[in-house]
Design a protein around this motif. Structure first.
Motif, PDB file in Angstrom:
ATOM      1  N   ASN A 197     -38.134 -10.266  13.745  1.00 31.97           N
ATOM      2  CA  ASN A 197     -37.618  -8.905  13.914  1.00 31.97           C
ATOM      3  C   ASN A 197     -37.580  -8.161  12.582  1.00 31.97           C
ATOM      4  OD1 ASN A 197     -36.461  -6.908  15.733  1.00 31.97           O
ATOM      5  ND2 ASN A 197     -34.556  -7.212  14.606  1.00 31.97           N
ATOM      6  N   LYS A 221     -42.022  -5.372  19.217  1.00 29.49           N
ATOM      7  CA  LYS A 221     -40.594  -5.058  19.297  1.00 29.49           C
ATOM      8  C   LYS A 221     -40.073  -5.184  20.722  1.00 29.49           C
ATOM      9  CE  LYS A 221     -37.100  -3.507  16.757  1.00 29.49           C
ATOM     10  NZ  LYS A 221     -36.640  -4.193  15.534  1.00 29.49           N
ATOM     11  N   ILE A 261     -39.215  -8.912  21.597  1.00 28.43           N
ATOM     12  CA  ILE A 261     -38.296  -9.619  20.705  1.00 28.43           C
ATOM     13  C   ILE A 261     -36.850  -9.200  20.933  1.00 28.43           C
ATOM     14  CG2 ILE A 261     -38.227  -8.036  18.732  1.00 28.43           C
ATOM     15  CD1 ILE A 261     -38.639 -11.859  18.603  1.00 28.43           C
ATOM     16  N   THR A 262     -36.626  -7.975  21.398  1.00 23.04           N
ATOM     17  CA  THR A 262     -35.255  -7.498  21.611  1.00 23.04           C
ATOM     18  C   THR A 262     -34.509  -8.331  22.649  1.00 23.04           C
ATOM     19  OG1 THR A 262     -35.919  -5.257  20.975  1.00 23.04           O
ATOM     20  CG2 THR A 262     -33.855  -5.484  22.203  1.00 23.04           C
TER      21      THR A 262
END
Length: 251
Positions: free
Chosen positions: A105, A68, A71-72
């Motif tokens: 995501n 996570k 990927i943000t």
């Protein structure tokens, strides 16, 4: 030899007397010892399984965090690039990156939801929901997808508008997972039906398709996380969490 002594009072030849009974309890003791051994084995196995589940949960939680975190900013960067890139070819490349990042995501979010569901930490925001209206909207949204891939989607809903107590977003997520699963396993030209029926004070929602069916052995593991039939492991993408997550949300 293990024995058991019991006594009782009685009248013998006109006098009060004690009668003592002696019983060989070897078989009973052996049975108790066997039961104790089985109990200890079962306890050890249960503790081992609980430890394995704990380790798996910790590993998955750490993996989700590690995925996570990078990927943000990727999603944020592609959103900015889509606004700034001008050329058609460049636009398509950035859109491809954005779709792939968004797909990853979603997979990460599924993993996170599954962990929360297994540990009883999945938050639910219960409220009155117009179920028929929600299901109709899902049908409108999924019909173009089904037609594009060569399927027909039928939405069969009651004429009334029952209001149910549910988390609207999670309700939608469960139905979407069931529909997406049907799309994966129904051959082109097949039919998929989203159906709802009132059953007393409850509302029953089901998804039916004309896929090849599921044998009894696979039915036993249908809702297991990460499970794929052998013949589907190379053909299908994803982590195999859709049905497991749907089951966790419903329960």
């Amino acid at each position: 030899v293990p024995i058991e002594l019991t006594s009782a009072r009685t009248i013998y030849r006109g006098k009060l007397a004690n009668v003592i009974f002696i019983r060989d309890i070897t078989e009973r003791k052996q049975a108790q010892e066997k039961l104790q051994v089985l109990y200890e084995q079962e306890r050890d196995i249960r503790q081992q399984l609980e430890e394995e589940v704990r380790k798996r949960t910790e590993f998955t939680r750490a993996l989700v965090h590690e995925l996570k975190t990078p990927i943000t900013p990727v999603l944020a960067a592609t959103e900015l690039l889509l606004e700034e890139v001008k050329g058609e070819r460049s636009q398509k490349l950035v859109q491809s990156i954005d779709r792939s990042a968004s797909n990853l995501n979603r997979r990460i979010d599924e993993l996170m939801d599954l962990i929360r569901g297994e540990t009883g930490m999945l938050p639910l925001n219960l409220m009155p929901v117009d179920a028929v209206s929600l299901l109709r909207d899902i049908g409108y949204e999924m019909t173009p997808v089904a037609l594009r891939d060569g399927y027909s989607l039928t939405v069969d809903l009651p004429s009334s508008n029952p209001v149910v107590s549910a988390d609207r977003d999670r309700f939608r997520q469960v139905v979407m997972n069931l529909l997406n699963n049907a799309l994966k396993f129904t051959p082109p030209g097949g039919e998929i039906t989203l159906r709802a029926r009132e059953e007393g004070a409850n509302l029953s929602v089901e998804v039916q398709d004309t896929g090849p069916g599921i044998n009894k052995e696979d039915q036993k593991r249908l809702f297991d996380p990460y499970y794929r039939r052998v013949e589907d492991r190379e053909r299908l993408s994803g982590l195999g969490l859709g049905l497991a997550l749907a089951k966790s949300l419903v329960e």
